[in-house]
Design an enzyme around this catalytic site. Sequence first.
Site, PDB file in Angstrom:
ATOM      1  N   LYS A  22      56.744  17.557  51.002  1.00 12.39           N
ATOM      2  CA  LYS A  22      56.903  18.665  50.056  1.00 12.39           C
ATOM      3  C   LYS A  22      56.073  18.444  48.796  1.00 12.39           C
ATOM      4  O   LYS A  22      55.359  19.342  48.344  1.00 12.39           O
ATOM      5  CB  LYS A  22      58.378  18.808  49.652  1.00 12.39           C
ATOM      6  CG  LYS A  22      58.626  19.847  48.560  1.00 12.39           C
ATOM      7  CD  LYS A  22      60.044  19.810  48.051  1.00 12.39           C
ATOM      8  CE  LYS A  22      60.285  18.755  47.012  1.00 12.39           C
ATOM      9  NZ  LYS A  22      59.817  19.161  45.658  1.00 12.39           N
ATOM     10  N   ASN A  23      56.160  17.230  48.239  1.00 17.65           N
ATOM     11  CA  ASN A  23      55.489  16.973  46.963  1.00 17.65           C
ATOM     12  C   ASN A  23      53.977  17.044  47.076  1.00 17.65           C
ATOM     13  O   ASN A  23      53.282  17.238  46.074  1.00 17.65           O
ATOM     14  CB  ASN A  23      55.908  15.609  46.412  1.00 17.65           C
ATOM     15  CG  ASN A  23      57.330  15.618  45.877  1.00 17.65           C
ATOM     16  OD1 ASN A  23      57.917  16.676  45.667  1.00 17.65           O
ATOM     17  ND2 ASN A  23      57.889  14.437  45.682  1.00 17.65           N
ATOM     18  N   CYS A 120      65.103  20.966  32.927  1.00 18.33           N
ATOM     19  CA  CYS A 120      65.288  20.303  34.216  1.00 18.33           C
ATOM     20  C   CYS A 120      66.553  19.473  34.145  1.00 18.33           C
ATOM     21  O   CYS A 120      66.822  18.816  33.137  1.00 18.33           O
ATOM     22  CB  CYS A 120      64.091  19.419  34.527  1.00 18.33           C
ATOM     23  SG  CYS A 120      64.268  18.520  36.077  1.00 18.33           S
ATOM     24  N   ARG A 125      60.983  16.070  31.225  1.00 24.76           N
ATOM     25  CA  ARG A 125      59.720  16.200  31.957  1.00 24.76           C
ATOM     26  C   ARG A 125      58.787  17.222  31.306  1.00 24.76           C
ATOM     27  O   ARG A 125      58.426  18.234  31.884  1.00 24.76           O
ATOM     28  CB  ARG A 125      59.975  16.576  33.416  1.00 24.76           C
ATOM     29  CG  ARG A 125      60.751  15.512  34.160  1.00 24.76           C
ATOM     30  CD  ARG A 125      60.517  15.569  35.640  1.00 24.76           C
ATOM     31  NE  ARG A 125      61.269  16.626  36.273  1.00 24.76           N
ATOM     32  CZ  ARG A 125      61.282  16.831  37.586  1.00 24.76           C
ATOM     33  NH1 ARG A 125      60.584  16.072  38.387  1.00 24.76           N
ATOM     34  NH2 ARG A 125      62.001  17.800  38.107  1.00 24.76           N
ATOM     35  N   ASP A 310      62.996   9.009  43.708  1.00 29.75           N
ATOM     36  CA  ASP A 310      63.542  10.051  44.572  1.00 29.75           C
ATOM     37  C   ASP A 310      64.369   9.497  45.727  1.00 29.75           C
ATOM     38  O   ASP A 310      64.906  10.274  46.529  1.00 29.75           O
ATOM     39  CB  ASP A 310      62.400  10.919  45.132  1.00 29.75           C
ATOM     40  CG  ASP A 310      61.919  11.956  44.127  1.00 29.75           C
ATOM     41  OD1 ASP A 310      62.546  12.084  43.057  1.00 29.75           O
ATOM     42  OD2 ASP A 310      60.911  12.631  44.411  1.00 29.75           O
ATOM     43  N   ARG A 402      65.549  23.005  49.118  1.00 29.21           N
ATOM     44  CA  ARG A 402      64.250  22.903  48.455  1.00 29.21           C
ATOM     45  C   ARG A 402      63.379  21.822  49.082  1.00 29.21           C
ATOM     46  O   ARG A 402      62.152  21.919  49.030  1.00 29.21           O
ATOM     47  CB  ARG A 402      64.435  22.595  46.970  1.00 29.21           C
ATOM     48  CG  ARG A 402      64.953  23.749  46.124  1.00 29.21           C
ATOM     49  CD  ARG A 402      64.969  23.351  44.664  1.00 29.21           C
ATOM     50  NE  ARG A 402      63.694  22.740  44.282  1.00 29.21           N
ATOM     51  CZ  ARG A 402      63.575  21.693  43.473  1.00 29.21           C
ATOM     52  NH1 ARG A 402      64.651  21.130  42.961  1.00 29.21           N
ATOM     53  NH2 ARG A 402      62.388  21.218  43.171  1.00 29.21           N
TER      54      ARG A 402
END
Length: 429
Positions: A22-23, A120, A125, A310, A402
């Site tokens: 995804k990233n 966030c 961030r 993560d 997501r």
Amino acid sequence: MDRIAITGGARLNGSIPISGAKNSAIKLMAASLLTDEPLRLTNMPRLADTRFLGKLLMRLGVSVTESDGPDGQQTILHAPEITSGFAPYDLVRQMRASFNVLGPLVARSGQAKVSLPGGCTIGARPVDLHLQALEALGAKIDLHEGYVYAQAPRGLKGAEITFPFVSVGATEHAMLAAVLADGVTVIHNAACEPELVDLQECLNAMGAKVEGAGTPTVTITGVPRLKGATHAVIPDRIEMGTYAVAAAMAGGEVRLTNARPGLIDALLEKLKEAGAGVEETADGCIIRRNGSRLNAVDIETAPFPGFATDLQAQFMALMTTANGESRIRETIFENRFMHAPELMRLGADISVSGGEARVRGVEQLEGAEVMATDLRASVSLVIAGLVARGETTVSRIYHLDRGFERLEEKLGACGAQVRRIVGDGEPEL
């Protein structure tokens, strides 16, 4: 609003294919703004975040076509012209990474108006480094009423960019903008994550001249235009690590395929230290646990190749039933222990002080209703639910959608008792 229900106690046995990252995918999609020719991305995940960005790109003039191609799931993006340089708040707020359309828009068309992404749940961030990089490249930046107005009517110019601290998003953004700049750009103190190497390979396939990605110094020699290309998205190291932790948590034997274990060495070493079996294969790895209780181990998050932030929530879930006390230090984001109180609802013994959590392993977790607070926290609750006695119900799973593709299907294929409950409370057919 959908929920996920997990009945704990089933061991996991089988194979789980790892999706595209995804990233990486969302930054590669933004690269489609840099050329008037089609960009074909294969090994593409189908996620809420890629759909969000697809909607934004279509508003800017990109056609987005998803299909099953000869190389699996693919997305073809084509922007023969930029029809709008305006990225509104209602689209950008849905995903912070969509802010990265700013650089490509300015690089190709000389101007853009993009909403600031807003707050966030896992930390501020800020986008200051993104804007400083664009200013170094010659863009004029103005902020008004929550929007960034960026202009470079004569084009961007190569520059020396030195980040005061490592930022993956800012490094990616600078790369996306600098490929069309006039002259040479050197990025110092660049992030070294594998997704940056993936972005470099895609941009170079499009005709860019980028070298050094994956090291602290990235050099980009600008070119007048980019062409179309075909590029396979790198496997998702966070999904790979998540399922590795899930297998270690539940016990059994799980083969992870279409994976690159070298991208999660830091996690795999900790799993071995805890007592899980790890075997690398030609296309991934096998995670085993024979049912004996794991040992508590300490972790500290760090930029790649360190322990990924993560994967911190998932590892905390694993440690809730380990033998002994684990110390987990979070050094990347502030306010990233919000999953701890939800794990405690399942009977975990966790205390948090600043950037450190202490997890004292318990013999048994108990199912309960819990709530996801962010993407990675949501899957940590699913992992804990795999061993909790009775049923665990996780709400607010739009966070989960997501970043994890077909999670119920992948876990269910290995024997987990996981089901989605649609918004009206009835099980999804």
